[in-house]
Design a protein around this motif. Sequence first.
Motif, PDB file in Angstrom:
ATOM      1  N   TYR A  30      16.517  57.898  17.639  1.00  0.00           N
ATOM      2  CA  TYR A  30      17.640  57.614  18.519  1.00  0.00           C
ATOM      3  C   TYR A  30      17.111  57.243  19.914  1.00  0.00           C
ATOM      4  O   TYR A  30      16.143  57.813  20.395  1.00  0.00           O
ATOM      5  N   PHE A  31      17.792  56.273  20.546  1.00  0.00           N
ATOM      6  CA  PHE A  31      17.372  55.816  21.873  1.00  0.00           C
ATOM      7  C   PHE A  31      18.600  55.334  22.651  1.00  0.00           C
ATOM      8  O   PHE A  31      19.644  55.037  22.080  1.00  0.00           O
ATOM      9  N   ILE A  32      18.406  55.256  24.005  1.00  0.00           N
ATOM     10  CA  ILE A  32      19.443  54.699  24.900  1.00  0.00           C
ATOM     11  C   ILE A  32      18.930  53.334  25.363  1.00  0.00           C
ATOM     12  O   ILE A  32      17.835  53.235  25.942  1.00  0.00           O
ATOM     13  N   GLU A  33      19.741  52.309  25.126  1.00  0.00           N
ATOM     14  CA  GLU A  33      19.329  50.952  25.500  1.00  0.00           C
ATOM     15  C   GLU A  33      20.136  50.486  26.716  1.00  0.00           C
ATOM     16  O   GLU A  33      21.357  50.555  26.711  1.00  0.00           O
ATOM     17  N   ILE A  34      19.355  50.021  27.771  1.00  0.00           N
ATOM     18  CA  ILE A  34      19.979  49.574  29.019  1.00  0.00           C
ATOM     19  C   ILE A  34      19.407  48.196  29.378  1.00  0.00           C
ATOM     20  O   ILE A  34      18.182  47.996  29.341  1.00  0.00           O
ATOM     21  N   SER A  35      20.315  47.250  29.668  1.00  0.00           N
ATOM     22  CA  SER A  35      19.858  45.895  30.018  1.00  0.00           C
ATOM     23  C   SER A  35      19.109  45.937  31.356  1.00  0.00           C
ATOM     24  O   SER A  35      19.339  46.833  32.182  1.00  0.00           O
ATOM     25  N   LYS A  36      18.241  44.960  31.602  1.00  0.00           N
ATOM     26  CA  LYS A  36      17.385  44.963  32.783  1.00  0.00           C
ATOM     27  C   LYS A  36      18.197  44.822  34.076  1.00  0.00           C
ATOM     28  O   LYS A  36      17.747  45.236  35.141  1.00  0.00           O
ATOM     29  N   SER A  37      19.376  44.264  33.947  1.00  0.00           N
ATOM     30  CA  SER A  37      20.209  44.118  35.148  1.00  0.00           C
ATOM     31  C   SER A  37      20.723  45.449  35.674  1.00  0.00           C
ATOM     32  O   SER A  37      21.189  45.534  36.812  1.00  0.00           O
ATOM     33  N   HIS A  38      20.640  46.511  34.879  1.00  0.00           N
ATOM     34  CA  HIS A  38      21.149  47.833  35.310  1.00  0.00           C
ATOM     35  C   HIS A  38      20.045  48.885  35.427  1.00  0.00           C
ATOM     36  O   HIS A  38      20.334  50.078  35.532  1.00  0.00           O
ATOM     37  N   LEU A  39      18.803  48.421  35.463  1.00  0.00           N
ATOM     38  CA  LEU A  39      17.701  49.388  35.474  1.00  0.00           C
ATOM     39  C   LEU A  39      17.708  50.252  36.722  1.00  0.00           C
ATOM     40  O   LEU A  39      17.211  51.390  36.713  1.00  0.00           O
TER      41      LEU A  39
END
Length: 886
Positions: free
Chosen positions: A490-499
């Motif tokens: 399991y992982f949390i995926e965040i786009s680079k625009s919201h890092l």
Amino acid sequence: MKNAPKMTPMLRQYLEIKERHQQEILFYRMGDFYEMFFEDAEIASKLLSITLTSRNNKGDTVKIPMCGIPYHAAQGYIAKLVQAGRRVAICEQVEDPAEAKGIVKREVVRVISPGVIVDQQLLPDNDHCFLAAVSHSGSTHGIWGLSVIDLSTSTFLVGQFLDHGDPPDDVLDQLARFSPAELLINSDQRSSLTRLLDNLHLQIPTLCVTERPAHPFHLDTAQQMLLEHFQVISLDGFGCAQMSHGLSAAAALLDYLQETQKTDLHHLRKLTPIELDAVLLIDDASRRNLELTQTIIGNRREGSLLSVLDRTGTPMGARLLKQCLLNPLRDKELIEQRLESVSFLYYHPGLRQKIRDSLALIYDIERLSSRMVLGHANARDALGLKASLAVLPDLQQTLQQCESPHLQSLQREFDACEDIHELLARSIAEDPPLTLRDGNLIKPGYHQELDELIALLRDGKQLILSLESKEREATGISKLKIGYNKVFGYFIEISKSHLEKVPPSYIRKQTLVNAERFITPELKEFENRVLSAHDRRLELEHQLFTGVRSAVAAHSSRLAEVARILALLDMYSCLAEVAVRYHYVRPTITEEAEITIVEGRHPVIERALPTGKFVPNDIALNHIDQQLLIITGPNMAGKSTVLRQTALIVLMAQMGCFVPAEQATIGVVDRIFTRVGAMDDLRRGQSTFMVEMSETANILNNATSRSLVILDEIGRGTSTYDGLAIAWSVAEALLEKDGRGVKTLFATHYHELTDLARTRTKVQNLSVAVKEWNDTIIFLHKLVSGGTSRSYGIQVAALAGVPAAVVSRAEEILRRIDHGTFDYQPKTQTPATIRTSEKKGKPQQLPLFREPTHPVLELLESIAVDDLTPRQALDMLYRLAEMVQR
């Protein structure tokens, strides 16, 4: 070793375990199967009708015989092996294969043998499964110890006997009475037990004999072993401290159970002495002759006294009823206590029916409790126990309404076990599987962690969405996603625009072209929980169930006591129900040496006839003028029925049962002996006459003035003169035994025996009435005063279907013998043949005692004129007229 298989780690482990269990078939657990190898496989494949295959290791040309069964279906296969007299060792994997270094560790966790079974499908519902042991002093004093145990019901008995016979009669008789499935013997005494074992195998063909080392039988260690088990400082409280040889047999049983069950045996709480002086003794021959628990022909339960009396509602009550039938009481007060309880329920049908309705809902608490203690109970057993305990409060209220003193005492001892029921009700699921490793054992709400695991497995996707929503709200990242793959979990995926919004607590796991993947301690914990939830749930449910099982087992003494009371209530209500249904009456029990039965009936035969067709009869026995009743009459007239029903009525009265009669007064009897029927015992190499004389010798040697003796056709297995002489001598011996004599019913075809009544005041002649009509006879089945001088053998032969020509020829021969004109020559005689004819006079059979009296004179002498009613006098005149015209 030449042609030996290669020793793989698995094979080496198997052989090491098998070396310690050479007498057993080893069930070796491999995954979902129990495998058997070598000779075990060959034996098991034949007994179980399963395919015998073979295996060989890589590069090995030697094939190893093998067969296997699914572990979940093992009980049925074990049952077949045990029924065939085999012992089975259950070898389980005792460590997790995933954690094992090398081959998985395995151990034998239990040995199942014919006398050591507790699994419900292996046990007879309504009967005990006894394991027995015998111990012998090894000296000329003939001291024998005997102990029997039923592991499934906690019954543990011990006895000691002084017996000089070979085989020892008392020990043999007690073993036949208990009919154990397995017998333990001291291997050092095998040769001295040969005769005992040979006779036992004839009586119990399926008996499994197991030899044990000598040390558990040693007198000096036996008592200490028992003291440690019962956690007492003396066995005096059990009443058997002086039974040293009996205790050695008991210790041998305990040692065997500890070795085979490999668990605590704390449900075995007491030793009960086998006290022969407390019970009405019935030897094995008499038990068979009276058909108490099974018929002589076919060994069937149907047709026995037990089949008529057993209307019990629980297995506990059925077992108690059988034991009471085989062990009637001798103590008048105890007999009256039972009769008083049965009588109360007889006269209170509403309460009786309430008790019976409640008992019908109760499972075998006795065996369920034992299975809990031994660790063999599954969740369905727990549900059965819960359902049984749920009935107890209502039953206790019903019992409170019973005004009988004994039933009131049972009510005061009654424990409804509400706390045990409450534990089972809130813990055990309503529809659990048979096995303990498949989950669904425990109810929701019983354990918080289990509830969470179940929720996690059931609602995992929803929980992910909830966690995802929670993280979006906490971070302010609206497009935050929680995903899963087999590599990273399991992982949390965040786009680079919201890092820039990623919290410091996030741990970078993977970088993608347009996004980053993170994990958090909370997500990792969730992952571990989800991935292990199924296995954890199964393991936790198993732990929780075994905890509940252990908690219930801790109350085994309470459950055993309530089972005892339920069994008594079941037996009492059963006997009352039978008494009402079959019109039985309460007998009067006395200490006097007399038996009076008015209109007695045979309890089994009357059930096989249409209502009202059975002809009842009176019997009176005492030591004044009716000590020996000689009963004559033709075959099929009912002599044997009268004999048997008298013995059965006495036995039923002393077991605390109402009896089939209009009235019965029973002076307490110490022993019942029967010599009824005759058949060769070819297994023993004994003829009819030898069996007859052996049983007669037992009666003459052991009967007392308090005994009841039933004799049918003594001496018929030999020549007429020898047989009559023996019958006469036996009758005299019973009249004179110990200076007081023995109460005896003596049926015979030797009409000369009726002459005893001329010189012995304690002898009375009775006969079974028949009516002659048109050259045939009608059996009236009624006992009348006086003897008979005819056997009506030819008429009986005709009724039995003997061809008419044979019957006609027999009548002709009889007439010629009566007139002294019978020619013994065959019809094809030659002139040279020696003749015996009219010229030489008829063949003479010399009278043994006196010339026969004319039948008319004999009948006249037997008439008590003053006692005849006008109708009886007229009938007597007609009878005399017929005899004169004949």
